[in-house]
Motif scaffolding. Structure first.
Motif, PDB file in Angstrom:
ATOM      1  N   TYR A 256      -4.934   3.858  -1.477  1.00 35.08           N
ATOM      2  CA  TYR A 256      -4.518   3.038  -0.346  1.00 35.08           C
ATOM      3  C   TYR A 256      -3.021   3.098  -0.152  1.00 35.08           C
ATOM      4  CZ  TYR A 256      -3.436  -1.013   2.458  1.00 35.08           C
ATOM      5  OH  TYR A 256      -2.962  -1.838   3.436  1.00 35.08           O
ATOM      6  N   GLY A 257      -2.639   3.489   1.058  1.00 37.42           N
ATOM      7  CA  GLY A 257      -1.258   3.346   1.456  1.00 37.42           C
ATOM      8  C   GLY A 257      -0.323   4.444   1.051  1.00 37.42           C
ATOM      9  N   VAL A 354       1.990  -3.570  -5.084  1.00 42.72           N
ATOM     10  CA  VAL A 354       2.012  -2.989  -3.745  1.00 42.72           C
ATOM     11  C   VAL A 354       0.682  -3.170  -3.025  1.00 42.72           C
ATOM     12  CG1 VAL A 354       1.309  -0.673  -4.496  1.00 42.72           C
ATOM     13  CG2 VAL A 354       2.696  -0.929  -2.433  1.00 42.72           C
ATOM     14  N   ASN A 355      -0.440  -3.167  -3.761  1.00 45.66           N
ATOM     15  CA  ASN A 355      -1.734  -3.342  -3.111  1.00 45.66           C
ATOM     16  C   ASN A 355      -1.922  -4.767  -2.607  1.00 45.66           C
ATOM     17  OD1 ASN A 355      -2.470  -0.669  -3.520  1.00 45.66           O
ATOM     18  ND2 ASN A 355      -3.469  -1.082  -5.466  1.00 45.66           N
ATOM     19  N   GLN A 356      -1.552  -5.742  -3.432  1.00 47.29           N
ATOM     20  CA  GLN A 356      -1.644  -7.132  -2.980  1.00 47.29           C
ATOM     21  C   GLN A 356      -0.689  -7.386  -1.819  1.00 47.29           C
ATOM     22  OE1 GLN A 356      -1.886 -10.425  -5.829  1.00 47.29           O
ATOM     23  NE2 GLN A 356      -2.004  -8.921  -7.487  1.00 47.29           N
ATOM     24  N   TRP A 357       0.518  -6.868  -1.914  1.00 49.77           N
ATOM     25  CA  TRP A 357       1.509  -7.051  -0.846  1.00 49.77           C
ATOM     26  C   TRP A 357       0.995  -6.475   0.465  1.00 49.77           C
ATOM     27  CZ3 TRP A 357       5.186  -3.186   1.174  1.00 49.77           C
ATOM     28  CH2 TRP A 357       6.161  -3.739   2.011  1.00 49.77           C
ATOM     29  N   SER A 358       0.420  -5.273   0.433  1.00 43.26           N
ATOM     30  CA  SER A 358      -0.111  -4.651   1.640  1.00 43.26           C
ATOM     31  C   SER A 358      -1.275  -5.446   2.204  1.00 43.26           C
ATOM     32  CB  SER A 358      -0.563  -3.215   1.340  1.00 43.26           C
ATOM     33  OG  SER A 358       0.499  -2.442   0.851  1.00 43.26           O
ATOM     34  N   SER A 366       1.669  -1.394   7.578  1.00 44.71           N
ATOM     35  CA  SER A 366       0.648  -0.399   7.876  1.00 44.71           C
ATOM     36  C   SER A 366       0.223   0.336   6.620  1.00 44.71           C
ATOM     37  CB  SER A 366       1.179   0.605   8.913  1.00 44.71           C
ATOM     38  OG  SER A 366       0.270   1.662   9.103  1.00 44.71           O
ATOM     39  N   ARG A 367       1.182   0.836   5.860  1.00 49.56           N
ATOM     40  CA  ARG A 367       0.916   1.533   4.605  1.00 49.56           C
ATOM     41  C   ARG A 367       2.100   1.321   3.675  1.00 49.56           C
ATOM     42  NH1 ARG A 367      -0.039   7.578   5.956  1.00 49.56           N
ATOM     43  NH2 ARG A 367       1.702   7.180   7.338  1.00 49.56           N
ATOM     44  N   ALA A 368       1.831   1.399   2.379  1.00 47.23           N
ATOM     45  CA  ALA A 368       2.914   1.226   1.407  1.00 47.23           C
ATOM     46  C   ALA A 368       2.499   1.861   0.095  1.00 47.23           C
ATOM     47  CB  ALA A 368       3.240  -0.256   1.200  1.00 47.23           C
ATOM     48  N   THR A 369       3.479   2.277  -0.689  1.00 47.02           N
ATOM     49  CA  THR A 369       3.204   2.866  -1.988  1.00 47.02           C
ATOM     50  C   THR A 369       4.380   2.642  -2.913  1.00 47.02           C
ATOM     51  OG1 THR A 369       2.593   4.902  -3.149  1.00 47.02           O
ATOM     52  CG2 THR A 369       4.138   5.133  -1.356  1.00 47.02           C
ATOM     53  N   ALA A 390       7.999   3.062  -0.809  1.00 51.14           N
ATOM     54  CA  ALA A 390       8.055   3.509   0.576  1.00 51.14           C
ATOM     55  C   ALA A 390       7.044   2.689   1.363  1.00 51.14           C
ATOM     56  CB  ALA A 390       7.721   4.999   0.690  1.00 51.14           C
ATOM     57  N   SER A 391       7.381   2.364   2.589  1.00 51.67           N
ATOM     58  CA  SER A 391       6.470   1.562   3.401  1.00 51.67           C
ATOM     59  C   SER A 391       6.589   1.962   4.862  1.00 51.67           C
ATOM     60  CB  SER A 391       6.759   0.061   3.250  1.00 51.67           C
ATOM     61  OG  SER A 391       7.994  -0.269   3.871  1.00 51.67           O
ATOM     62  N   GLU A 392       5.575   1.580   5.616  1.00 50.48           N
ATOM     63  CA  GLU A 392       5.547   1.797   7.057  1.00 50.48           C
ATOM     64  C   GLU A 392       5.138   0.472   7.692  1.00 50.48           C
ATOM     65  OE1 GLU A 392       3.941   5.387   9.797  1.00 50.48           O
ATOM     66  OE2 GLU A 392       2.391   4.261   8.763  1.00 50.48           O
ATOM     67  N   LEU A 393       6.020  -0.106   8.498  1.00 55.28           N
ATOM     68  CA  LEU A 393       5.768  -1.390   9.139  1.00 55.28           C
ATOM     69  C   LEU A 393       5.348  -1.176  10.578  1.00 55.28           C
ATOM     70  CD1 LEU A 393       8.798  -3.440   7.739  1.00 55.28           C
ATOM     71  CD2 LEU A 393       6.577  -2.984   6.697  1.00 55.28           C
ATOM     72  N   GLN A 394       4.485  -2.056  11.085  1.00 52.10           N
ATOM     73  CA  GLN A 394       3.856  -1.825  12.375  1.00 52.10           C
ATOM     74  C   GLN A 394       3.809  -3.081  13.228  1.00 52.10           C
ATOM     75  OE1 GLN A 394      -0.323  -0.977  11.838  1.00 52.10           O
ATOM     76  NE2 GLN A 394      -0.710  -2.865  10.744  1.00 52.10           N
ATOM     77  N   VAL A 395       3.650  -2.852  14.520  1.00 53.49           N
ATOM     78  CA  VAL A 395       3.203  -3.856  15.475  1.00 53.49           C
ATOM     79  C   VAL A 395       1.799  -3.421  15.895  1.00 53.49           C
ATOM     80  CG1 VAL A 395       3.531  -4.758  17.810  1.00 53.49           C
ATOM     81  CG2 VAL A 395       5.488  -4.492  16.299  1.00 53.49           C
TER      82      VAL A 395
END
Length: 760
Positions: A256-257, A354-358, A366-369, A390-395
């Motif tokens: 995941y992520g 990171v999994n709980q945070w996501s 959106s995704r994180a690792t 690393a992460s990807e934030l989204q609307v």
């Protein structure tokens, strides 16, 4: 009924732990171009608990016997050697300490492990008293059990990845052989590129994608078997497609992520690590001061509800920083505070996993690792923990580009009951791709409060290039309400209430339809959580997907995307077509949310309900706001020859956004879930709505809840995800695209008409 996609069910993290040993296998509940496809049966099985070569109790007792033996040696044994009889006596005494746990003790600890794999000292002492064991015995048993589970999981993942790798290599060779042997149907000679048939052209595109997939899987497999991975897995480059071809993705076996989140990130070198540590320490100091300081660093805006950063004062107060702002970038800085129903230690653990945070922030992450853990902390907790991430934030709209970040996360305890977690960008360690977003010290200060509550002060400070945003979302994003501190704190507050609701044992029984079974509540909420994560993960403009825009549709910029679902028990196998559009409504967001979540008004917009009466059969309340709930709906179709369907729906609202997300579910499978069974094997394809304020209300009044007040309108994203073919290798027809396009266009028009806002 449309349904949705995105996060593999077995890999998706969950705030709610596994509660049952019963899984459900069967045909997925999904829609094939407008028809409800119900499961005809289900098979129950017991989950196997992994076992090592030694029994749990034996391995733990070997370790505890050594501790007990050293602890009970007398001082005389340290100064002189005893006689042979004394030694024999000690050996016999030592052997007596080795004993097996009783079956009852093992069963009780197994049951406790399912609910809490990491018991604290108090829980271990209580358990030892109940079972007649020493606390040290209980401690070692749980340590061994966690080691067994981890080893089994890694072995299973490694085997699965190897199988996927071999399958992709075989397919790649087959396609390569087909291309090498291709001949012209007219002359019999080698086929020229300009004369390739559509199928041959499709093979070339598939072959290129498979090459990227093989490289990616190989990199992940190398990581699992312990070989060094020189760089982060790459993202497949964009491939020009035929006008009739849609971007084809796959629900793969990715963790995941992570798999293709950033295309140029490399792991930090040993030479970089001292600089990373120094940067993290400076960022922590800056975060604490920004969370606690008032004027002149922070100023209150004219509306009285917004706190703004004074840029000149910031530069004077923090002259070092991470360097000047890049040219063309804008600054977003905000601060928000709330008291949430979660203790401070649990909050820290959630932020550092990171999994709980996501999972908690699925509406914005959106995704994180986690790329590398530089420090796990000291004293058995996260004090001093340091992670490169690393992460990807989204609307939740395909019209707003996501924000990718490469950063270090640092956690530190500041006195009794006070913790802080800070993020700061590491862009200076990256190669030189186009930089679009970087995080100055951002994060939260957590303070312990009585009765299991915590006070959280959130600071969000970024510099970003927002020139790619669609005009519809300009005001929302640039006002700071899309990614700002208020959005983060509102999501955290709502999710803490949701978790508390899932764990509560005092359930009022006055309302009809309330799910009373505690295990059933947990399983239902876990299933709904996966549905929400799947929807949010598949509706944004993530770099992992390729959206195709359809023109001349009558709706606002309908975007479509196809994906293959293979070997995923949480989704129906086949080709899934996703369609999404975003548009503006001159109606406050709360009114739109109340209209869409009400089962009595559902037939006004839901074309696929065929005019049937929608009835709520069961529900679970998720917090203070009555709009937050999980519901099980039945559609009673007027056509008696058509089977009745069930719909799982979750309604979500906070001060910054609202969602109505639903998916058709199989009756047999949902009954197992209601009895506390494992929800991970219930196939879902969620569809639904994301409702955001247009950003004007926040500047027009001083209300804290921008969803309810002011004269601003709403930004509504409609997303459908439909199974168009149950064979994953099938070709997508233009008829399927046209059908889904008409479905979304008609839904948009119905919503506009029902809310008395005809399309101009």
């Amino acid at each position: 009924m449309p349904a949705g996609m995105m996060i593999p069910a077995r890999n998706a993290p969950s705030m709610i732990g596994r509660n049952g040993n019963v899984g459900v296998f069967g045909s997925p509940a999904s829609l094939v171009l407008g028809q409800a496809n119900m499961m005809e049966g289900a098979q129950l099985h017991a989950l196997d608990m992994p076992q090592s070569g030694l029994p749990d109790s034996d391995y733990g007792l070997m370790k505890e016997a050594e501790d007990f033996d050293s602890a009970t040696k007398s001082s005389s044994e340290n100064h002189e050697v005893g006689s042979g009889d004394d030694q024999d006596h000690r050996q016999r005494s030592k052997k007596k300490r080795y004993h097996r746990h009783t079956q009852h003790q093992i069963q009780q600890m197994e049951a406790f492990f399912k609910e809490c794999p990491h018991p604290d000292d108090k829980q271990r002492k209580e358990l030892s008293r109940e079972l007649g064991l020493e606390p040290l015995q209980v401690k070692f048993w749980f340590q061994n059990k966690r080691t067994q589970m981890k080893t089994h999981h890694e072995r299973h993942e490694n085997t699965h990845l190897r199988t996927q790798n071999e399958k992709l290599r075989a397919d790649n060779m087959r396609y390569r052989e087909a291309l090498n042997n291709a001949t012209c149907p007219n002359c019999g000679g080698p086929t020229a590129i300009g004369e390739m048939s559509f199928d041959e052209h499709h093979l070339r595109l598939e072959n290129a994608r498979l090459r990227e997939e093989i490289d990616r899987i190989s990199a992940i497999a190398a990581k699992y078997v312990g070989k060094p991975v020189s760089s982060f897995p790459l993202l497949s480059p964009s491939i020009p497609t035929h006008p009739l071809e849609l971007g084809m993705g796959s629900y793969g076996a990715d963790m995941y992520g992570a798999a293709d989140l950033m295309r140029t990130i490399t792991m930090p070198s040993e030479a970089d690590k001292p600089m990373i540590i120094e940067l993290a320490v400076a960022a922590m100091e800056e975060l604490i001061r920004m969370a606690q300081m008032g004027e002149p660093l922070w100023m209150t805006a004219l509306d009285g509800s917004t706190t703004l950063l004074n840029p000149d004062e910031y530069v004077r107060t923090f002259p070092r920083g991470i360097g000047p702002k890049p040219a063309g970038f804008s600054t977003e800085a905000s601060r928000a505070t709330a008291v949430v129903i979660m203790n401070h230690i649990s909050l820290v653990e959630m932020l550092m996993d990171v999994n709980q945070w996501s999972a908690v922030f699925t509406g914005i992450v959106s995704r994180a690792t986690t790329l590398e853990i530089l420090s796990t902390g000291v004293a058995g907790n996260y004090d001093g923990a340091l992670q490169v991430m690393a992460s990807e934030l989204q609307v939740p709209s395909p019209l707003v580009p996501t924000r990718e970040s490469y950063f270090v996360r640092y956690c530190k305890q500041h006195g009794e009951g006070t913790w802080a977690v800070v993020d700061v960008s590491l862009d200076n360690l990256r190669p030189a791709p186009a930089l679009r977003c970087r995080r100055r010290p951002s994060g939260c200060l957590i303070q312990e409060m009585p009765h299991g509550y915590s006070k959280v002060t959130w600071v969000e400070h970024v510099e970003v290039d927002d020139r790619g945003i669609h005009s519809l979302y300009n005001q929302l994003v640039r006002s700071g309400h899309a990614f700002g501190a208020k959005r983060w704190i509102a999501i955290l507050d709502r999710q803490c209430e949701r978790l508390a609701s899932a764990m509560t044992t005092s359930i009022p029984n006055g309302d009809a339809g309330v799910i009373m079974n505690q295990e059933g509540r947990k399983s239902m909420m876990k299933l709904a959580e996966r549905m929400v994560m799947s929807f949010c993960g598949g509706v944004s403009a993530s770099t992992a997907y390729t959206w195709t825009t359809l023109s001349g549709t009558g709706a606002d910029d309908v975007r479509v995307m196809t994906r293959k679902s293979i070997d995923d028990p949480g989704r129906p196998p086949g080709i899934v077509l996703s369609a999404a559009t975003s548009f503006w409504l001159p109606v406050p967001p709360k009114r739109v949310f109340d209209f869409l979540r009400d089962e009595n008004s559902r037939n006004e917009w839901d074309i696929l309900s065929n005019g049937g009466v929608v009835q709520e059969m069961a529900h679970i309340a998720n917090g203070r706001d009555t709009g937050n709930s999980v519901s099980l709906l039945r559609v009673n179709s007027p056509n008696s020859s058509q089977s009745n369907m069930l719909i799982l729906q979750e309604n979500i609202t906070d001060q910054t956004a609202a969602f109505v997300i639903y998916a058709p579910v199989d009756i047999v499978a949902i009954n197992v879930v209601l009895n506390g069974g494992d929800p991970d094997y219930v196939a879902l394809l969620p569809s639904g709505f994301a409702i955001l304020p247009d950003g004007t209300a926040a500047s027009n009044d001083g209300a804290n809840n921008i969803m309810e007040h002011g004269s601003g309108g709403s930004l509504l994203t409609v997303a459908f995800q439909i199974l168009v073919d149950s064979i994953p290798t099938a070709k997508l027809s233009l008829g399927s695209v046209a059908t889904v396009n008409n479905l979304i266009a008609c839904t948009v028009e119905r919503i506009r008409a029902s809310l008395s806002c005809e399309n101009p």
